[in-house]
Design a protein around this motif. Structure first.
Motif, PDB file in Angstrom:
ATOM      1  N   UNK A   1       9.644  -2.991   5.394  1.00 14.21           N
ATOM      2  CA  UNK A   1      10.959  -4.006   5.763  1.00 14.21           C
ATOM      3  C   UNK A   1      11.746  -2.874   6.171  1.00 14.21           C
ATOM      4  N   UNK A   2      12.353  -3.100   6.880  1.00 17.25           N
ATOM      5  CA  UNK A   2      13.302  -2.643   8.102  1.00 17.25           C
ATOM      6  C   UNK A   2      14.728  -3.117   8.455  1.00 17.25           C
ATOM      7  N   UNK A   3      15.650  -2.665   8.508  1.00 18.32           N
ATOM      8  CA  UNK A   3      16.747  -3.249   8.630  1.00 18.32           C
ATOM      9  C   UNK A   3      16.377  -5.111   8.344  1.00 18.32           C
TER      10      UNK A   3
ATOM     11  N   UNK B   1       5.674   1.625  13.582  1.00 20.95           N
ATOM     12  CA  UNK B   1       5.679   1.004  14.624  1.00 20.95           C
ATOM     13  C   UNK B   1       7.703   0.734  13.636  1.00 20.95           C
ATOM     14  N   UNK B   2       7.917   0.919  12.722  1.00 20.78           N
ATOM     15  CA  UNK B   2       9.536   0.473  12.437  1.00 20.78           C
ATOM     16  C   UNK B   2       9.945   1.764  12.926  1.00 20.78           C
ATOM     17  N   UNK B   3       9.296   2.723  12.835  1.00 24.84           N
ATOM     18  CA  UNK B   3      10.280   4.085  13.140  1.00 24.84           C
ATOM     19  C   UNK B   3      10.270   4.181  14.746  1.00 24.84           C
TER      20      UNK B   3
ATOM     21  N   UNK C   1      -2.986   2.081   7.266  1.00 24.21           N
ATOM     22  CA  UNK C   1      -2.522   0.689   7.316  1.00 24.21           C
ATOM     23  C   UNK C   1      -0.346   0.576   7.162  1.00 24.21           C
ATOM     24  N   UNK C   2      -0.339   1.453   5.937  1.00 22.79           N
ATOM     25  CA  UNK C   2       1.032   1.321   5.583  1.00 22.79           C
ATOM     26  C   UNK C   2       1.371   2.511   6.640  1.00 22.79           C
ATOM     27  N   UNK C   3       0.933   3.730   7.381  1.00 23.07           N
ATOM     28  CA  UNK C   3       1.237   4.575   7.592  1.00 23.07           C
ATOM     29  C   UNK C   3       1.512   3.858   9.448  1.00 23.07           C
ATOM     30  N   UNK C   4       0.550   3.062   9.964  1.00 22.09           N
ATOM     31  CA  UNK C   4       1.098   2.454  10.989  1.00 22.09           C
ATOM     32  C   UNK C   4       1.841   1.435  11.046  1.00 22.09           C
ATOM     33  N   UNK C   5       2.089   0.850   9.919  1.00 25.12           N
ATOM     34  CA  UNK C   5       3.283  -0.246  10.227  1.00 25.12           C
ATOM     35  C   UNK C   5       4.598   1.025  10.045  1.00 25.12           C
TER      36      UNK C   5
END
Length: 164
Positions: free
Chosen positions: A136-138, A161-163, A154-158
């Motif tokens: 979750x981001x913003x 993208x959020x960063x 997989x977490x790192x990829x998402x």
């Protein structure tokens, strides 16, 4: 998907189901339920959703990506092997991203653990398994996983993208 919106829709759906249930039980209309029991209904809905509102506000206030982990309490006798396996992946992500992310861990047995039902509403019961993890981001729910261990890449990829 906006987390606040998801929570508000869930709260409204719960209230409607509650009013309909009371109407059927008392053989009156939904409008009559609200006339006779409206304050009690609102109080019940408010108290049930207060812990969820607090955790959602806290998650949405974080300016960096959040890795949410809703899992079975480690102290329970019926341990969740998937939850335990997934913890290692979350630790890897935490070590890699450190202060760039925030990790929220919630026990499914806590009042805030009902956030699981909010994020996973509408899914068949056989699909509802712990752990539930989400990026979750913003206040925007980027991705949700349930009932499986998710590889740290997989977490790192998402998160990347959020960063970005």
């Amino acid at each position: 998907m906006d987390l606040q919106k998801i929570l508000n829709e869930h709260r409204q759906s719960f209230k409607i189901r509650l009013v309909e249930s009371l109407a059927a039980k008392h053989s009156i209309s939904s409008d009559e339920v609200m006339e006779q029991f409206g304050d009690r209904v609102d109080n019940m809905v408010g108290s049930r959703y207060a812990p969820l509102e607090q955790v959602v506000e806290a998650i949405c206030a974080v300016p960096k990506p959040v890795l949410l982990n809703i899992m079975r309490d480690r102290q329970r006798e019926d341990t969740c092997k998937i939850c335990l396996a997934n913890e290692a992946n979350i630790r890897v992500v935490d070590e890699k991203y450190g202060d760039s992310i925030s990790i929220f861990e919630i026990s499914e047995d806590s009042p805030a653990g009902a956030l699981y039902q909010v994020l996973f509403q509408g899914a068949p019961d056989e699909d509802k398994k712990v752990p539930l993890t989400a990026i979750i981001h913003n206040c925007d729910v980027k991705r949700v996983w349930a009932g499986k261990s998710v590889d740290s890449s997989v977490y790192a990829s998402r998160i990347k993208k959020a960063l970005a």
